[in-house]
Design an enzyme around this catalytic site. Structure first.
Site, PDB file in Angstrom:
ATOM      1  CG  HIS A  39      40.712  38.511  33.266  1.00 45.99           C
ATOM      2  ND1 HIS A  39      41.978  37.828  33.465  1.00 45.99           N
ATOM      3  CD2 HIS A  39      40.797  39.399  33.826  1.00 45.99           C
ATOM      4  CE1 HIS A  39      42.627  38.752  34.061  1.00 45.99           C
ATOM      5  NE2 HIS A  39      41.805  39.866  34.223  1.00 45.99           N
ATOM      6  CG  HIS A 121      43.572  45.887  29.015  1.00 47.09           C
ATOM      7  ND1 HIS A 121      43.329  46.891  29.845  1.00 47.09           N
ATOM      8  CD2 HIS A 121      44.522  45.215  29.607  1.00 47.09           C
ATOM      9  CE1 HIS A 121      43.609  46.568  31.034  1.00 47.09           C
ATOM     10  NE2 HIS A 121      44.476  45.450  30.989  1.00 47.09           N
TER      11      HIS A 121
HETATM   12  P1  ATP Z   1      50.052  39.177  39.229  1.00 46.14           P
HETATM   13  O1  ATP Z   1      49.889  40.521  39.586  1.00 46.14           O
HETATM   14  O2  ATP Z   1      50.443  38.072  40.106  1.00 46.14           O
HETATM   15  O3  ATP Z   1      51.087  38.983  37.974  1.00 46.14           O
HETATM   16  P2  ATP Z   1      47.357  39.377  38.159  1.00 46.14           P
HETATM   17  O4  ATP Z   1      47.806  40.507  37.503  1.00 46.14           O
HETATM   18  O5  ATP Z   1      46.912  38.334  36.829  1.00 46.14           O
HETATM   19  O6  ATP Z   1      48.768  38.655  38.637  1.00 46.14           O
HETATM   20  P3  ATP Z   1      45.948  40.578  40.129  1.00 46.14           P
HETATM   21  O7  ATP Z   1      46.760  41.468  40.193  1.00 46.14           O
HETATM   22  O8  ATP Z   1      45.257  39.934  41.169  1.00 46.14           O
HETATM   23  O9  ATP Z   1      46.352  39.184  39.329  1.00 46.14           O
HETATM   24  O10 ATP Z   1      44.872  41.381  39.251  1.00 46.14           O
HETATM   25  C1  ATP Z   1      43.702  40.602  38.585  1.00 46.14           C
HETATM   26  C2  ATP Z   1      43.112  41.423  37.503  1.00 46.14           C
HETATM   27  O11 ATP Z   1      43.165  43.004  38.024  1.00 46.14           O
HETATM   28  C3  ATP Z   1      44.179  41.551  36.363  1.00 46.14           C
HETATM   29  O12 ATP Z   1      43.269  41.883  35.167  1.00 46.14           O
HETATM   30  C4  ATP Z   1      44.756  42.943  36.733  1.00 46.14           C
HETATM   31  O13 ATP Z   1      45.267  43.434  35.408  1.00 46.14           O
HETATM   32  C5  ATP Z   1      43.700  43.651  37.262  1.00 46.14           C
HETATM   33  N1  ATP Z   1      44.422  44.679  38.223  1.00 46.14           N
HETATM   34  C6  ATP Z   1      45.389  44.457  39.204  1.00 46.14           C
HETATM   35  N2  ATP Z   1      45.550  45.512  39.842  1.00 46.14           N
HETATM   36  C7  ATP Z   1      44.954  46.271  39.346  1.00 46.14           C
HETATM   37  C8  ATP Z   1      44.988  47.739  39.495  1.00 46.14           C
HETATM   38  N3  ATP Z   1      45.463  48.210  40.512  1.00 46.14           N
HETATM   39  N4  ATP Z   1      43.939  48.671  39.007  1.00 46.14           N
HETATM   40  C9  ATP Z   1      43.356  48.140  38.168  1.00 46.14           C
HETATM   41  N5  ATP Z   1      43.216  46.603  37.869  1.00 46.14           N
HETATM   42  C10 ATP Z   1      44.089  45.951  38.305  1.00 46.14           C
END
Ligand code: ATP
Ligand code: MG
Length: 169
Positions: A39, A121
């Site tokens: 995504h 990205h």
């Molecule tokens: P995990 O953190 O368990 O490895 P994940 O990163 O896929 O899994 P989330 O952390 O819930 O799941 O993130 C969902 C989406 O939001 C991802 O695209 C992640 O890169 C983005 N994301 C997560 N935290 C932030 C943040 N603090 N700022 C911007 N984007 C974020």
């Protein structure tokens, strides 16, 4: 629940991103993002109380973006969490405008967390052992997008999963 707004790739593009993820995984190691989770994040909301989700869903359903075409032509990395991604080498005005518009709407609903910088990205690897992207195959993809998706993120034993909460018009 943990929420974020994203674009989901059409199936044909999803498969091509998956093939790039395989190439990157072979070279860099780490955790390959499964095809169904690929995504582009537009806005990360973080933890949202259940009582606030309905208003969010209504707002999103009232959004009907004109859409655009995003060109992906480069590899990139975020060093600290060991992320390998693909994205665009030049800014995309339509995506920038969409991201700004979404945050205006989210802030009007009382949500915080607008980032100071937006780097569109698609994450392909997490916790990569080597961030050696020099020899990876060239990226040349076009992503025709329109609808937005509100996704819920949760964690299972073998890693993160996303579930669709709502879509824009
Ligand atoms: P995990 O953190 O368990 O490895 P994940 O990163 O896929 O899994 P989330 O952390 O819930 O799941 O993130 C969902 C989406 O939001 C991802 O695209 C992640 O890169 C983005 N994301 C997560 N935290 C932030 C943040 N603090 N700022 C911007 N984007 C974020
Ligand atoms: Mg994360």
């Amino acid at each position: 629940m943990r929420l974020f707004l994203a674009l989901e790739p059409p199936d044909a593009l999803r498969a091509r991103l998956g093939a790039l993820a395989d190439s990157a995984h072979a070279r860099c190691g780490g955790r390959r993002v499964p095809d169904e989770s690929l995504h582009l994040t537009l806005a990360f909301l973080g933890e949202v109380e259940t009582s606030r989700v309905e208003a969010l869903v209504e707002w999103l359903q009232g959004e009907s973006p004109a859409g655009g075409e995003w060109r992906l032509d480069r590899w990139g990395t975020f060093r600290r969490p060991g992320i390998v991604w693909v994205g665009g080498g030049t800014p995309d005005p339509a995506l920038d405008a969409l991201q700004a518009r979404l945050w205006n709407g989210l802030e009007a609903l009382g949500h915080g967390g607008r980032p100071t910088r937006f780097v569109p990205h698609v994450t392909l690897l997490r916790r990569a052992a080597r961030l050696s992207i020099e020899a990876l195959p060239p990226v040349n993809l076009a992503w025709r997008w329109r609808r937005l998706t509100l996704l819920r993120s949760f964690t299972l034993q073998d890693g993160p999963r996303y579930e669709v909460v709502a879509r824009s018009s």
